[in-house]
Design a protein around this motif. Structure first.
Motif, PDB file in Angstrom:
ATOM      1  N   GLU A  33       3.253   5.561  -8.624  1.00 29.62           N
ATOM      2  CA  GLU A  33       2.659   4.453  -7.710  1.00 29.62           C
ATOM      3  C   GLU A  33       3.745   3.941  -7.121  1.00 29.62           C
ATOM      4  O   GLU A  33       3.427   3.345  -5.887  1.00 29.62           O
ATOM      5  CB  GLU A  33       2.179   3.441  -8.785  1.00 29.62           C
ATOM      6  N   ASN A  34       4.989   3.791  -7.481  1.00 28.90           N
ATOM      7  CA  ASN A  34       5.979   3.333  -6.611  1.00 28.90           C
ATOM      8  C   ASN A  34       6.722   4.363  -5.665  1.00 28.90           C
ATOM      9  O   ASN A  34       7.849   4.116  -5.201  1.00 28.90           O
ATOM     10  CB  ASN A  34       7.091   2.829  -7.615  1.00 28.90           C
ATOM     11  N   GLU A  35       5.851   5.405  -5.571  1.00 27.77           N
ATOM     12  CA  GLU A  35       6.198   6.627  -4.611  1.00 27.77           C
ATOM     13  C   GLU A  35       7.825   7.102  -4.975  1.00 27.77           C
ATOM     14  O   GLU A  35       8.475   7.547  -3.876  1.00 27.77           O
ATOM     15  CB  GLU A  35       6.166   5.921  -3.201  1.00 27.77           C
ATOM     16  N   LYS A  36       7.955   7.120  -6.033  1.00 26.48           N
ATOM     17  CA  LYS A  36       9.183   7.886  -6.470  1.00 26.48           C
ATOM     18  C   LYS A  36       9.008   9.497  -6.389  1.00 26.48           C
ATOM     19  O   LYS A  36       8.139  10.190  -6.925  1.00 26.48           O
ATOM     20  CB  LYS A  36       9.536   7.703  -7.904  1.00 26.48           C
ATOM     21  N   GLU A  37       9.517  10.006  -5.172  1.00 25.41           N
ATOM     22  CA  GLU A  37       9.200  11.551  -5.021  1.00 25.41           C
ATOM     23  C   GLU A  37       9.604  12.625  -5.951  1.00 25.41           C
ATOM     24  O   GLU A  37       8.684  13.275  -6.288  1.00 25.41           O
ATOM     25  CB  GLU A  37      10.488  12.052  -3.846  1.00 25.41           C
ATOM     26  N   LYS A  38      10.460  12.352  -6.812  1.00 24.83           N
ATOM     27  CA  LYS A  38      10.973  13.301  -7.952  1.00 24.83           C
ATOM     28  C   LYS A  38       9.828  13.320  -9.020  1.00 24.83           C
ATOM     29  O   LYS A  38       9.054  14.312  -9.458  1.00 24.83           O
ATOM     30  CB  LYS A  38      12.192  12.868  -8.575  1.00 24.83           C
ATOM     31  N   SER A  39       9.046  12.093  -9.088  1.00 27.82           N
ATOM     32  CA  SER A  39       8.052  12.001  -9.981  1.00 27.82           C
ATOM     33  C   SER A  39       6.939  12.745  -9.497  1.00 27.82           C
ATOM     34  O   SER A  39       6.163  13.143 -10.277  1.00 27.82           O
ATOM     35  CB  SER A  39       7.757  10.529 -10.446  1.00 27.82           C
ATOM     36  N   ILE A  40       6.485  12.430  -8.146  1.00 24.28           N
ATOM     37  CA  ILE A  40       5.449  13.280  -7.543  1.00 24.28           C
ATOM     38  C   ILE A  40       5.304  14.665  -7.859  1.00 24.28           C
ATOM     39  O   ILE A  40       4.498  15.284  -7.923  1.00 24.28           O
ATOM     40  CB  ILE A  40       5.281  12.644  -6.179  1.00 24.28           C
ATOM     41  N   ILE A  41       6.454  15.123  -7.324  1.00 22.21           N
ATOM     42  CA  ILE A  41       6.745  16.458  -7.481  1.00 22.21           C
ATOM     43  C   ILE A  41       6.897  17.177  -8.676  1.00 22.21           C
ATOM     44  O   ILE A  41       5.969  18.175  -8.945  1.00 22.21           O
ATOM     45  CB  ILE A  41       8.343  16.996  -6.695  1.00 22.21           C
ATOM     46  N   PHE A  42       7.343  16.435  -9.745  1.00 21.70           N
ATOM     47  CA  PHE A  42       7.220  17.013 -11.011  1.00 21.70           C
ATOM     48  C   PHE A  42       5.832  16.953 -11.608  1.00 21.70           C
ATOM     49  O   PHE A  42       5.212  18.014 -12.150  1.00 21.70           O
ATOM     50  CB  PHE A  42       7.916  15.767 -11.810  1.00 21.70           C
ATOM     51  N   TYR A  43       5.033  15.971 -11.173  1.00 23.73           N
ATOM     52  CA  TYR A  43       3.573  15.712 -11.600  1.00 23.73           C
ATOM     53  C   TYR A  43       2.781  16.973 -11.062  1.00 23.73           C
ATOM     54  O   TYR A  43       2.121  17.940 -11.625  1.00 23.73           O
ATOM     55  CB  TYR A  43       2.970  14.573 -11.311  1.00 23.73           C
ATOM     56  N   LEU A  44       3.118  17.101  -9.650  1.00 27.57           N
ATOM     57  CA  LEU A  44       2.325  18.235  -8.970  1.00 27.57           C
ATOM     58  C   LEU A  44       2.620  19.513  -9.501  1.00 27.57           C
ATOM     59  O   LEU A  44       1.876  20.535  -9.615  1.00 27.57           O
ATOM     60  CB  LEU A  44       2.590  18.253  -7.300  1.00 27.57           C
ATOM     61  N   GLN A  45       3.994  19.896  -9.735  1.00 27.17           N
ATOM     62  CA  GLN A  45       4.372  21.287 -10.394  1.00 27.17           C
ATOM     63  C   GLN A  45       3.719  21.487 -11.643  1.00 27.17           C
ATOM     64  O   GLN A  45       3.626  22.641 -11.982  1.00 27.17           O
ATOM     65  CB  GLN A  45       6.023  21.250 -10.377  1.00 27.17           C
ATOM     66  N   HIS A  46       3.568  20.373 -12.390  1.00 31.20           N
ATOM     67  CA  HIS A  46       2.996  20.571 -13.897  1.00 31.20           C
ATOM     68  C   HIS A  46       1.394  20.738 -13.893  1.00 31.20           C
ATOM     69  O   HIS A  46       1.007  21.249 -14.714  1.00 31.20           O
ATOM     70  CB  HIS A  46       3.676  19.866 -14.581  1.00 31.20           C
ATOM     71  N   LYS A  47       0.756  19.942 -13.113  1.00 31.56           N
ATOM     72  CA  LYS A  47      -0.546  19.685 -13.043  1.00 31.56           C
ATOM     73  C   LYS A  47      -1.432  20.121 -11.828  1.00 31.56           C
ATOM     74  O   LYS A  47      -2.550  20.092 -11.860  1.00 31.56           O
ATOM     75  CB  LYS A  47      -0.925  18.158 -13.095  1.00 31.56           C
ATOM     76  N   GLY A  48      -0.598  20.435 -10.916  1.00 30.41           N
ATOM     77  CA  GLY A  48      -1.150  20.888  -9.564  1.00 30.41           C
ATOM     78  C   GLY A  48      -1.354  22.458  -9.310  1.00 30.41           C
ATOM     79  O   GLY A  48      -1.302  22.802  -8.341  1.00 30.41           O
ATOM     80  N   HIS A  49      -1.424  23.073 -10.506  1.00 28.26           N
ATOM     81  CA  HIS A  49      -1.105  24.333 -10.326  1.00 28.26           C
ATOM     82  C   HIS A  49      -2.308  25.093  -9.530  1.00 28.26           C
ATOM     83  O   HIS A  49      -2.462  26.093  -8.487  1.00 28.26           O
ATOM     84  CB  HIS A  49      -1.174  25.442 -11.483  1.00 28.26           C
ATOM     85  N   LYS A  50      -3.659  24.487  -9.686  1.00 32.46           N
ATOM     86  CA  LYS A  50      -4.816  25.094  -9.007  1.00 32.46           C
ATOM     87  C   LYS A  50      -5.071  25.005  -7.578  1.00 32.46           C
ATOM     88  O   LYS A  50      -5.576  25.670  -6.762  1.00 32.46           O
ATOM     89  CB  LYS A  50      -6.095  24.479  -9.485  1.00 32.46           C
ATOM     90  N   ARG A  51      -4.030  24.069  -7.258  1.00 34.50           N
ATOM     91  CA  ARG A  51      -3.900  23.734  -5.674  1.00 34.50           C
ATOM     92  C   ARG A  51      -2.701  24.485  -5.166  1.00 34.50           C
ATOM     93  O   ARG A  51      -2.301  24.076  -4.110  1.00 34.50           O
ATOM     94  CB  ARG A  51      -3.936  22.129  -5.543  1.00 34.50           C
ATOM     95  N   GLY A  52      -1.895  24.984  -5.900  1.00 31.46           N
ATOM     96  CA  GLY A  52      -0.894  25.987  -5.316  1.00 31.46           C
ATOM     97  C   GLY A  52       0.472  25.193  -5.597  1.00 31.46           C
ATOM     98  O   GLY A  52       1.468  25.936  -5.105  1.00 31.46           O
ATOM     99  N   TYR A  53       0.726  24.037  -6.269  1.00 28.49           N
ATOM    100  CA  TYR A  53       1.745  23.516  -6.526  1.00 28.49           C
ATOM    101  C   TYR A  53       2.575  23.869  -7.736  1.00 28.49           C
ATOM    102  O   TYR A  53       2.302  23.585  -8.681  1.00 28.49           O
ATOM    103  CB  TYR A  53       1.632  21.940  -6.651  1.00 28.49           C
ATOM    104  N   ILE A  54       3.230  25.129  -7.722  1.00 27.12           N
ATOM    105  CA  ILE A  54       3.951  25.844  -8.609  1.00 27.12           C
ATOM    106  C   ILE A  54       5.205  26.269  -8.248  1.00 27.12           C
ATOM    107  O   ILE A  54       5.465  26.903  -7.066  1.00 27.12           O
ATOM    108  CB  ILE A  54       2.943  27.012  -9.308  1.00 27.12           C
TER     109      ILE A  54
END
Length: 127
Positions: free
Chosen positions: A72-93
């Motif tokens: 929510e506070n736009e911390k880039e590392k947290s956004i990347i971490f989340y996408l790498q672990h939960k965004g597999h179906k969308r290609g974030y791996i």
């Protein structure tokens, strides 16, 4: 030691475990109970184990809430971490992880057969 005293020690340890966010050594030190007693109880007492596991889930919930606060506070590392672990179906791996266990035992040998894809007959025909 009576059963009542024994249960009281377990409850004291569980409270310390919850207040230390599931860190066993901290909880044992605070409650004056040895780590070996903790692991013995965890192994032998199903009710105790369930309570410990629930505390572990609460710890995970707490950490996840902090992760989402960072997002929510736009911390880039947290956004990347989340996408790498939960965004597999969308290609974030970043890499592919494969858990190779069978009935909680590590698999020692695997065999992989690579099968060539069938070719579409219309693409292989000459005009």
């Amino acid at each position: 030691m009576s059963k009542k005293e024994h249960n009281l020690k377990k409850e004291t340890l569980l409270q310390a475990l919850e207040s230390s966010l599931g860190i066993v050594s901290t909880a044992c030190t605070r409650s004056g109970i040895s780590r070996s007693s903790f692991y013995k109880w965890y192994k032998e007492d199903e009710e105790f184990r369930k309570k410990v596991d629930e505390i572990d889930n609460l710890k995970l919930d707490f950490v996840e809430s902090k992760l989402f606060k960072n997002i929510e506070n736009e911390k880039e590392k947290s956004i990347i971490f989340y996408l790498q672990h939960k965004g597999h179906k969308r290609g974030y791996i970043q890499k592919q992880n494969i858990n190779l266990t069978s009935d909680q035992e590590d698999i020692k040998k695997i065999e992989i057969e690579i099968i060539e894809p069938k070719r579409n007959s219309s693409s292989t025909k000459e005009s």
